[in-house]
Design an enzyme around this catalytic site. Structure first.
Site, short mmCIF file in Angstrom:
data_model
loop_
_atom_site.label_atom_id
_atom_site.label_comp_id
_atom_site.label_asym_id
_atom_site.label_seq_id
_atom_site.Cartn_x
_atom_site.Cartn_y
_atom_site.Cartn_z
N ILE A 152 29.49 110.05 76.26
CA ILE A 152 30.86 110.56 76.17
C ILE A 152 31.34 110.31 74.74
O ILE A 152 30.79 109.50 74.01
CB ILE A 152 31.81 109.92 77.21
CG1 ILE A 152 31.82 108.39 77.08
CG2 ILE A 152 31.44 110.35 78.61
CD1 ILE A 152 32.78 107.71 78.06
N ASP A 153 32.37 111.03 74.35
CA ASP A 153 32.87 110.95 72.98
C ASP A 153 33.37 109.56 72.61
O ASP A 153 33.77 108.77 73.47
CB ASP A 153 34.06 111.90 72.78
CG ASP A 153 33.64 113.36 72.81
OD1 ASP A 153 32.44 113.63 72.74
OD2 ASP A 153 34.54 114.21 72.89
N LYS A 154 33.41 109.31 71.33
CA LYS A 154 33.95 108.06 70.80
C LYS A 154 35.34 107.78 71.36
O LYS A 154 35.63 106.67 71.81
CB LYS A 154 34.01 108.15 69.27
CG LYS A 154 34.79 107.03 68.60
CD LYS A 154 34.97 107.29 67.11
CE LYS A 154 35.86 106.23 66.48
NZ LYS A 154 36.12 106.51 65.04
#
Length: 348
Positions: A152-154
């Site tokens: 998942i994104d930062k």
């Protein structure tokens, strides 16, 4: 170009060039998979075809399938999400919020701001660095990242499953590939979503002008199919709280799909959600939004629930997390704001 499946769920990485070929003038028309087999040492047709299927092979900056016919003067590039050199992961004592753990796997509740794996300027301080410190001999995925089944994104918070054995890695990856895993996200989006629930379908590929963005394409030959099911949880007039269930796991899928239907995620800077997209021109309203952005300095997206079959026991396991504090605070701000303003003030 590993033939194993690696879900590209909401990856924050840019792409890295691993190979580049300029087709000579005298080259006869030839399928690109056959052409690349002759150009890349130790490659197999299966690996090349998988790379094409994953959208990793570009001709003249456009992703192509394995049946594309190479033409003279074509520029062929293979772009992957990890650097072309081998990374030596430095173990770092970064605390982990472990929701569940056994001999085969563990569940982590990732905080916002934590990069999942090294790359794109983040070679330390990542989840992978933390995993290397806390666990030994985690299995490598196809991108040579220890333990990672998905990403998942930062700036997205929430649940990630980590494999502790080779068997668990293979079993879990197959579930993500077969779309049998269950993934629900909660997002705050701009605008009043008209329908109470719906499904968004549209192929997703790298944006043709902005390489840091993904986009939806009508052409079925471009990108990868993506399906997002959404349901309205609460309406606040200028923004809406929604649940998004993923049927596929494409890069930035929820962020791209919600923008595609006119409802960009709140404070999603990469996709324009850090601007005031709905509301009034009053100074007090602008101050309210600025305050919300300061409270939640990231896109309003949380991987809330995750379900999968345990690779050893065969048991269906489901995990759920509370929304992180920053999202809860902003939701409460909007809840109070919407109650103090009349329906006549709100835009549909």
């Amino acid at each position: 170009m590993n033939s194993e499946y690696t879900p590209d769920l909401d990856s924050e990485d840019d792409l890295f060039e691993h190979y580049r070929f300029e087709v000579p003038k005298g080259q006869a028309f030839l399928r690109i998979d056959k052409y690349l087999m002759s150009q890349i040492a130790n490659s197999t047709r299966n690996k090349i075809q998988n790379a094409a299927e994953n959208g990793d092979i570009y001709v003249n900056d456009v992703p192509v399938k394995s049946n594309y016919k190479v033409k003279p003067m074509d520029v062929i590039r293979i772009l992957l999400s990890h650097p072309p050199f081998e990374n030596h992961v430095l173990p770092e004592n970064i605390p982990l919020d472990i929701v569940y753990e056994d001999d085969a796997l563990l569940l982590i509740n990732k905080p916002p701001g934590l990069v999942v794996h090294p790359g794109h300027g983040n070679y330390t301080g990542t989840l992978v660095n933390a995993l290397a410190y806390h666990f030994e001999n985690l299995p490598m995925n196809s991108s040579e990242h220890p333990g990672l089944v998905h990403r998942i994104d930062k700036d997205t918070s929430g649940l990630l499953v980590i494999a502790k054995t080779e068997a668990a890695m293979t079993h879990l990856a197959k579930q993500f590939e077969a779309k049998t895993s269950e993934r629900e996200y909660v997002a705050l989006v701009w605008g009043n979503v008209k329908e109470d629930e719906g499904t968004i379908e549209g192929n997703i590929a790298r944006h043709v002008k902005d390489r840091m963005q993904m986009a939806v394409f009508a052409d079925p030959e471009i990108g990868k199919p993506a399906i997002t099911h959404y349901k309205v949880l609460e309406r606040f007039g200028y923004v809406t709280l929604v649940s998004c269930v993923l049927e596929t796991g494409r890069t930035h899928q929820i962020r791209v799909h919600m923008k595609h239907i006119g409802h960009t995620l709140f404070n999603d800077e990469r996709y324009g959600g850090h601007l005031i997209l709905k509301g009034t021109t009053f100074t007090k309203y602008k101050q309210f939004i600025d305050n919300c952005f300061k409270t939640l300095p990231r896109q309003a997206l949380h991987a809330k629930t995750l379900g999968f079959v345990h690779p050893v026991t065969g048991e269906m396991m489901r995990f759920d997390t509370e929304l992180p504090q920053d999202m809860q605070e902003v939701i409460e701000k909007w809840r109070n704001y919407s109650k103090s303003h009349t329906a006549e003030d709100e835009e549909e």
